[in-house]
Scaffold this motif. Structure first.
Motif, PDB file in Angstrom:
ATOM      1  N   PRO A  11       0.834  -1.208   0.000  1.00 41.81           N
ATOM      2  CA  PRO A  11       0.000   0.000   0.000  1.00 41.81           C
ATOM      3  C   PRO A  11       0.871   1.261   0.000  1.00 41.81           C
ATOM      4  N   ILE A  12       0.389   2.301  -0.632  1.00 39.34           N
ATOM      5  CA  ILE A  12       1.199   3.518  -0.780  1.00 39.34           C
ATOM      6  C   ILE A  12       1.592   4.101   0.566  1.00 39.34           C
ATOM      7  N   ALA A  13       0.779   3.904   1.588  1.00 38.44           N
ATOM      8  CA  ALA A  13       1.116   4.412   2.927  1.00 38.44           C
ATOM      9  C   ALA A  13       2.366   3.740   3.483  1.00 38.44           C
ATOM     10  N   SER A  36      -9.087   5.882  -3.590  1.00 39.65           N
ATOM     11  CA  SER A  36      -9.153   6.548  -2.288  1.00 39.65           C
ATOM     12  C   SER A  36      -7.774   6.650  -1.627  1.00 39.65           C
ATOM     13  N   PHE A  37      -6.815   5.849  -2.065  1.00 40.78           N
ATOM     14  CA  PHE A  37      -5.458   5.929  -1.515  1.00 40.78           C
ATOM     15  C   PHE A  37      -4.800   7.279  -1.807  1.00 40.78           C
ATOM     16  N   LEU A  38      -5.333   8.045  -2.732  1.00 43.27           N
ATOM     17  CA  LEU A  38      -4.722   9.321  -3.091  1.00 43.27           C
ATOM     18  C   LEU A  38      -4.715  10.312  -1.924  1.00 43.27           C
ATOM     19  N   HIS A  39      -5.540  10.084  -0.914  1.00 48.24           N
ATOM     20  CA  HIS A  39      -5.503  10.944   0.277  1.00 48.24           C
ATOM     21  C   HIS A  39      -4.200  10.762   1.051  1.00 48.24           C
ATOM     22  N   HIS A  57     -13.924   6.018  -6.889  1.00 46.43           N
ATOM     23  CA  HIS A  57     -13.584   7.200  -6.100  1.00 46.43           C
ATOM     24  C   HIS A  57     -12.785   8.223  -6.921  1.00 46.43           C
ATOM     25  N   LEU A  58     -13.269   8.517  -8.123  1.00 47.55           N
ATOM     26  CA  LEU A  58     -12.609   9.522  -8.973  1.00 47.55           C
ATOM     27  C   LEU A  58     -12.533  10.881  -8.297  1.00 47.55           C
ATOM     28  N   ALA A  59     -13.464  11.175  -7.416  1.00 48.50           N
ATOM     29  CA  ALA A  59     -13.447  12.461  -6.719  1.00 48.50           C
ATOM     30  C   ALA A  59     -12.176  12.623  -5.895  1.00 48.50           C
ATOM     31  N   ASP A  60     -11.541  11.523  -5.525  1.00 46.90           N
ATOM     32  CA  ASP A  60     -10.307  11.593  -4.731  1.00 46.90           C
ATOM     33  C   ASP A  60      -9.121  12.106  -5.539  1.00 46.90           C
TER      34      ASP A  60
END
Length: 169
Positions: A11-13, A36-39, A57-60
């Motif tokens: 995971p990116i985190a 959602s990982f983009l946050h 979750h394109l809004a992310d």
């Protein structure tokens, strides 16, 4: 920083990303990726996402602050395109091998947009050229440059006003 084969990475985190990261490329995202990982992504100016299917979750995509350049490759945006256009505030958008809805009018809602590139993209049904005529309704104060890839077929350029120029690569 370019990270390919995202499905095999942690995971990116869990990835120690540099604090002063300006560009991030994530290739080979899983089919129908959850964005959602983009946050968890530090502020970047350039973001390149490659994958397949319809991203969730394109809004992310609005999450990375300072984002000025966005490239999406291989995605089916025919359903989520209005969400994407309502979410991003970038100056440059690049689409490669993406599917779009019949009406790309939602791009007119991105006032900050100065340049958009289409390469090997198509409408909801593969085959017909991508129709650019909905961009004629653009009222944003900035001039828009539409770049068309050498293998990209488009129609509707005769309807575009003087604030929109089309360049072929």
């Amino acid at each position: 920083m370019q990270l390919t084969h995202w499905a095999s990475l942690p995971p990116i985190a869990d990835i120690p990303l540099p604090e002063k990261l300006t560009s991030l490329g994530l290739g080979t995202l899983p089919h129908n990726p959850d964005l959602s990982f983009l946050h968890q992504v530090p502020p970047v100016q350039k973001l390149n996402l490659e994958g397949s299917g319809s991203p969730l979750h394109l809004a992310d995509l609005s999450a990375p602050s300072g984002l000025r350049w966005l490239r999406l490759s291989g995605f089916d945006l025919s359903e989520g395109f209005p969400v994407l256009s309502a979410s991003v505030r970038v100056q440059e958008l690049n689409f490669y091998r993406c599917a779009f809805p019949a009406d790309i009018d939602a791009l007119n809602g991105i006032d900050s947009l100065r340049s958009v590139f289409f390469g090997e993209c198509h409408g909801p049904d593969p085959g017909p050229p991508l129709d650019l005529s909905p961009l004629a309704g653009r009222t944003a104060p900035t001039q828009l440059t539409v770049e068309v890839g050498s293998t990209q077929a488009v129609t509707g350029t005769e309807h575009l006003g003087p604030g929109i120029r089309v360049r072929y690569r």
